[in-house]
Design a protein around this motif. Sequence first.
Motif, PDB file in Angstrom:
ATOM      1  N   ARG A 135       0.810  -1.221   0.000  1.00 39.88           N
ATOM      2  CA  ARG A 135       0.000   0.000   0.000  1.00 39.88           C
ATOM      3  C   ARG A 135       0.840   1.266   0.000  1.00 39.88           C
ATOM      4  O   ARG A 135       0.322   2.369   0.121  1.00 39.88           O
ATOM      5  CB  ARG A 135      -0.938   0.005   1.197  1.00 39.88           C
ATOM      6  CG  ARG A 135      -1.963  -1.096   1.105  1.00 39.88           C
ATOM      7  CD  ARG A 135      -2.924  -1.003   2.224  1.00 39.88           C
ATOM      8  NE  ARG A 135      -3.885  -2.089   2.087  1.00 39.88           N
ATOM      9  CZ  ARG A 135      -5.093  -2.047   2.573  1.00 39.88           C
ATOM     10  NH1 ARG A 135      -5.483  -0.984   3.256  1.00 39.88           N
ATOM     11  NH2 ARG A 135      -5.907  -3.056   2.418  1.00 39.88           N
ATOM     12  N   GLY A 136       2.150   1.109  -0.081  1.00 37.33           N
ATOM     13  CA  GLY A 136       3.026   2.268  -0.138  1.00 37.33           C
ATOM     14  C   GLY A 136       3.386   2.857   1.214  1.00 37.33           C
ATOM     15  O   GLY A 136       3.859   3.980   1.306  1.00 37.33           O
ATOM     16  N   HIS A 137       3.161   2.106   2.287  1.00 34.32           N
ATOM     17  CA  HIS A 137       3.505   2.575   3.625  1.00 34.32           C
ATOM     18  C   HIS A 137       4.790   1.873   4.060  1.00 34.32           C
ATOM     19  O   HIS A 137       4.781   0.700   4.413  1.00 34.32           O
ATOM     20  CB  HIS A 137       2.377   2.277   4.619  1.00 34.32           C
ATOM     21  CG  HIS A 137       1.086   2.915   4.242  1.00 34.32           C
ATOM     22  ND1 HIS A 137       0.892   4.267   4.332  1.00 34.32           N
ATOM     23  CD2 HIS A 137      -0.044   2.392   3.747  1.00 34.32           C
ATOM     24  CE1 HIS A 137      -0.334   4.547   3.917  1.00 34.32           C
ATOM     25  NE2 HIS A 137      -0.917   3.426   3.549  1.00 34.32           N
ATOM     26  N   ALA A 138       5.868   2.606   4.041  1.00 38.06           N
ATOM     27  CA  ALA A 138       7.156   2.027   4.394  1.00 38.06           C
ATOM     28  C   ALA A 138       7.234   1.753   5.890  1.00 38.06           C
ATOM     29  O   ALA A 138       6.555   2.396   6.691  1.00 38.06           O
ATOM     30  CB  ALA A 138       8.267   2.988   3.989  1.00 38.06           C
ATOM     31  N   LEU A 139       8.059   0.794   6.245  1.00 36.48           N
ATOM     32  CA  LEU A 139       8.278   0.452   7.637  1.00 36.48           C
ATOM     33  C   LEU A 139       9.681   0.890   8.023  1.00 36.48           C
ATOM     34  O   LEU A 139      10.670   0.392   7.478  1.00 36.48           O
ATOM     35  CB  LEU A 139       8.117  -1.060   7.838  1.00 36.48           C
ATOM     36  CG  LEU A 139       8.342  -1.593   9.235  1.00 36.48           C
ATOM     37  CD1 LEU A 139       7.383  -0.942  10.228  1.00 36.48           C
ATOM     38  CD2 LEU A 139       8.165  -3.094   9.241  1.00 36.48           C
ATOM     39  N   ILE A 140       9.776   1.834   8.930  1.00 41.45           N
ATOM     40  CA  ILE A 140      11.072   2.341   9.364  1.00 41.45           C
ATOM     41  C   ILE A 140      11.904   1.198   9.923  1.00 41.45           C
ATOM     42  O   ILE A 140      11.428   0.410  10.733  1.00 41.45           O
ATOM     43  CB  ILE A 140      10.898   3.449  10.422  1.00 41.45           C
ATOM     44  CG1 ILE A 140      10.283   4.683   9.773  1.00 41.45           C
ATOM     45  CG2 ILE A 140      12.221   3.792  11.096  1.00 41.45           C
ATOM     46  CD1 ILE A 140       9.900   5.768  10.753  1.00 41.45           C
ATOM     47  N   GLY A 141      13.138   1.120   9.453  1.00 41.12           N
ATOM     48  CA  GLY A 141      14.072   0.132   9.953  1.00 41.12           C
ATOM     49  C   GLY A 141      14.017  -1.214   9.265  1.00 41.12           C
ATOM     50  O   GLY A 141      14.801  -2.101   9.576  1.00 41.12           O
ATOM     51  N   ASP A 142      13.126  -1.408   8.333  1.00 39.94           N
ATOM     52  CA  ASP A 142      13.013  -2.691   7.632  1.00 39.94           C
ATOM     53  C   ASP A 142      13.599  -2.566   6.235  1.00 39.94           C
ATOM     54  O   ASP A 142      13.074  -1.835   5.398  1.00 39.94           O
ATOM     55  CB  ASP A 142      11.553  -3.119   7.551  1.00 39.94           C
ATOM     56  CG  ASP A 142      11.417  -4.536   7.028  1.00 39.94           C
ATOM     57  OD1 ASP A 142      11.878  -4.789   5.899  1.00 39.94           O
ATOM     58  OD2 ASP A 142      10.849  -5.366   7.744  1.00 39.94           O
ATOM     59  N   ALA A 159      17.104  11.027  11.624  1.00 38.28           N
ATOM     60  CA  ALA A 159      16.471  10.317  12.739  1.00 38.28           C
ATOM     61  C   ALA A 159      16.071   8.908  12.332  1.00 38.28           C
ATOM     62  O   ALA A 159      16.262   7.951  13.086  1.00 38.28           O
ATOM     63  CB  ALA A 159      15.254  11.090  13.235  1.00 38.28           C
ATOM     64  N   ILE A 160      15.530   8.771  11.129  1.00 34.27           N
ATOM     65  CA  ILE A 160      15.110   7.457  10.649  1.00 34.27           C
ATOM     66  C   ILE A 160      16.323   6.584  10.376  1.00 34.27           C
ATOM     67  O   ILE A 160      16.335   5.399  10.705  1.00 34.27           O
ATOM     68  CB  ILE A 160      14.203   7.609   9.420  1.00 34.27           C
ATOM     69  CG1 ILE A 160      12.857   8.183   9.866  1.00 34.27           C
ATOM     70  CG2 ILE A 160      14.027   6.286   8.687  1.00 34.27           C
ATOM     71  CD1 ILE A 160      11.971   8.616   8.737  1.00 34.27           C
ATOM     72  N   ALA A 161      17.363   7.138   9.784  1.00 29.66           N
ATOM     73  CA  ALA A 161      18.580   6.374   9.495  1.00 29.66           C
ATOM     74  C   ALA A 161      19.245   5.879  10.775  1.00 29.66           C
ATOM     75  O   ALA A 161      19.849   4.807  10.793  1.00 29.66           O
ATOM     76  CB  ALA A 161      19.550   7.230   8.687  1.00 29.66           C
ATOM     77  N   ALA A 162      19.122   6.638  11.853  1.00 32.29           N
ATOM     78  CA  ALA A 162      19.758   6.271  13.117  1.00 32.29           C
ATOM     79  C   ALA A 162      18.921   5.285  13.934  1.00 32.29           C
ATOM     80  O   ALA A 162      19.435   4.700  14.891  1.00 32.29           O
ATOM     81  CB  ALA A 162      20.012   7.531  13.944  1.00 32.29           C
ATOM     82  N   PHE A 163      17.653   5.092  13.567  1.00 31.28           N
ATOM     83  CA  PHE A 163      16.803   4.183  14.348  1.00 31.28           C
ATOM     84  C   PHE A 163      17.326   2.760  14.175  1.00 31.28           C
ATOM     85  O   PHE A 163      17.456   2.269  13.061  1.00 31.28           O
ATOM     86  CB  PHE A 163      15.347   4.294  13.908  1.00 31.28           C
ATOM     87  CG  PHE A 163      14.387   3.769  14.934  1.00 31.28           C
ATOM     88  CD1 PHE A 163      14.136   4.481  16.087  1.00 31.28           C
ATOM     89  CD2 PHE A 163      13.762   2.550  14.751  1.00 31.28           C
ATOM     90  CE1 PHE A 163      13.272   3.998  17.054  1.00 31.28           C
ATOM     91  CE2 PHE A 163      12.888   2.051  15.706  1.00 31.28           C
ATOM     92  CZ  PHE A 163      12.638   2.781  16.862  1.00 31.28           C
ATOM     93  N   PRO A 164      17.635   2.055  15.279  1.00 28.43           N
ATOM     94  CA  PRO A 164      18.398   0.806  15.191  1.00 28.43           C
ATOM     95  C   PRO A 164      17.608  -0.463  14.876  1.00 28.43           C
ATOM     96  O   PRO A 164      18.183  -1.534  14.797  1.00 28.43           O
ATOM     97  CB  PRO A 164      19.016   0.698  16.592  1.00 28.43           C
ATOM     98  CG  PRO A 164      18.002   1.336  17.473  1.00 28.43           C
ATOM     99  CD  PRO A 164      17.444   2.486  16.651  1.00 28.43           C
ATOM    100  N   ARG A 166       9.818   3.073  24.483  1.00 31.51           N
ATOM    101  CA  ARG A 166      10.353   4.427  24.631  1.00 31.51           C
ATOM    102  C   ARG A 166      11.038   4.928  23.361  1.00 31.51           C
ATOM    103  O   ARG A 166      10.830   6.060  22.946  1.00 31.51           O
ATOM    104  CB  ARG A 166      11.337   4.506  25.794  1.00 31.51           C
ATOM    105  CG  ARG A 166      11.839   5.943  25.990  1.00 31.51           C
ATOM    106  CD  ARG A 166      12.890   6.110  27.047  1.00 31.51           C
ATOM    107  NE  ARG A 166      12.582   5.378  28.242  1.00 31.51           N
ATOM    108  CZ  ARG A 166      13.469   5.113  29.182  1.00 31.51           C
ATOM    109  NH1 ARG A 166      14.712   5.517  29.055  1.00 31.51           N
ATOM    110  NH2 ARG A 166      13.129   4.438  30.251  1.00 31.51           N
ATOM    111  N   ASP A 167      11.864   4.073  22.731  1.00 28.72           N
ATOM    112  CA  ASP A 167      12.581   4.540  21.545  1.00 28.72           C
ATOM    113  C   ASP A 167      11.629   4.896  20.407  1.00 28.72           C
ATOM    114  O   ASP A 167      11.818   5.893  19.713  1.00 28.72           O
ATOM    115  CB  ASP A 167      13.639   3.533  21.090  1.00 28.72           C
ATOM    116  CG  ASP A 167      13.085   2.173  20.674  1.00 28.72           C
ATOM    117  OD1 ASP A 167      11.924   1.852  20.975  1.00 28.72           O
ATOM    118  OD2 ASP A 167      13.846   1.412  20.044  1.00 28.72           O
ATOM    119  N   MET A 168      10.567   4.144  20.250  1.00 28.65           N
ATOM    120  CA  MET A 168       9.593   4.451  19.203  1.00 28.65           C
ATOM    121  C   MET A 168       8.782   5.694  19.560  1.00 28.65           C
ATOM    122  O   MET A 168       8.465   6.501  18.689  1.00 28.65           O
ATOM    123  CB  MET A 168       8.679   3.258  18.964  1.00 28.65           C
ATOM    124  CG  MET A 168       9.402   2.118  18.269  1.00 28.65           C
ATOM    125  SD  MET A 168       8.384   0.656  18.020  1.00 28.65           S
ATOM    126  CE  MET A 168       7.125   1.303  16.951  1.00 28.65           C
TER     127      MET A 168
END
Length: 75
Positions: free
Chosen positions: A3-10, A30-35, A63-65
């Motif tokens: 559906r075009g909704h990306a998942l951060i970190g995947d 911020a997204i690139a740094a999310f582990p 907390r991180d999310m």
Amino acid sequence: SERGHALIGDQTYGGRRLRHALGAGAAHDAIAAFPRQALHAYLLGFTHPATGEALKFESALPRDMAELTEFLEKL
């Protein structure tokens, strides 16, 4: 992804594509740094297979999310 909704970190379902689409800037960084994957189930429920009892489990956003969400909402 479908559906075009990306998942951060995947890496399979949108991590790289999402960061690329954002270009340079605070959101990208911020997204690139999310582990890890930014995927969370607030509520899960099912019927216990042996007892038939309805079970429900709730879990607050980690907390991180929550911090990532708060940061991105301010942009």
